[in-house]
Design a protein around this motif. Sequence first.
Motif, mmCIF file in Angstrom:
data_model
loop_
_atom_site.group_PDB
_atom_site.id
_atom_site.type_symbol
_atom_site.label_atom_id
_atom_site.label_comp_id
_atom_site.label_asym_id
_atom_site.label_seq_id
_atom_site.Cartn_x
_atom_site.Cartn_y
_atom_site.Cartn_z
ATOM 1 N N ASP A 39 0.827 -1.203 0.000
ATOM 2 C CA ASP A 39 0.000 0.000 0.000
ATOM 3 C C ASP A 39 0.865 1.258 0.000
ATOM 4 N N ALA A 95 6.305 3.290 -6.675
ATOM 5 C CA ALA A 95 4.885 3.279 -7.042
ATOM 6 C C ALA A 95 4.700 2.920 -8.518
ATOM 7 N N GLN A 96 5.531 3.484 -9.391
ATOM 8 C CA GLN A 96 5.443 3.182 -10.821
ATOM 9 C C GLN A 96 5.747 1.710 -11.086
ATOM 10 N N ARG A 156 2.786 -0.388 -10.060
ATOM 11 C CA ARG A 156 1.655 -0.251 -10.997
ATOM 12 C C ARG A 156 1.874 -1.099 -12.248
ATOM 13 N N ARG A 157 3.115 -1.184 -12.711
ATOM 14 C CA ARG A 157 3.404 -1.976 -13.911
ATOM 15 C C ARG A 157 3.203 -3.461 -13.672
ATOM 16 N N ASP A 160 0.713 -4.768 -12.322
ATOM 17 C CA ASP A 160 -0.715 -5.046 -12.457
ATOM 18 C C ASP A 160 -1.216 -5.908 -11.291
ATOM 19 N N THR A 194 -5.495 -5.657 -5.006
ATOM 20 C CA THR A 194 -5.492 -5.577 -3.554
ATOM 21 C C THR A 194 -5.934 -6.917 -2.973
#
Length: 84
Positions: free
Chosen positions: A2, A37-38, A41-42, A44, A47
């Motif tokens: 998170d 963070a990037q 995100r990559r 995929d 949660t």
Amino acid sequence: MDVQGIDQLAERLASLVPPGLAQARQDLHANFKDILAQGLRRLDLVTREEFDVQSQVLARTRERLESLEKRVASLEAGATPSGQ
């Protein structure tokens, strides 16, 4: 991971910078946070909540499929001519 976890990891990485470079430490903290963070995100990722919901949906779907398979087998058994 998170947002709080990313922030903690970025802080730990920035803490490795010598104390005399306070401005660099702050800049690195922000950069580490953005890069982490990037990267996440990559990947995929979902949660834990999304994963649990999908697991429940899958379990219900499996139960329904098994029920329908039994029903089809029962109907096929009843439709088979007795001479065969």
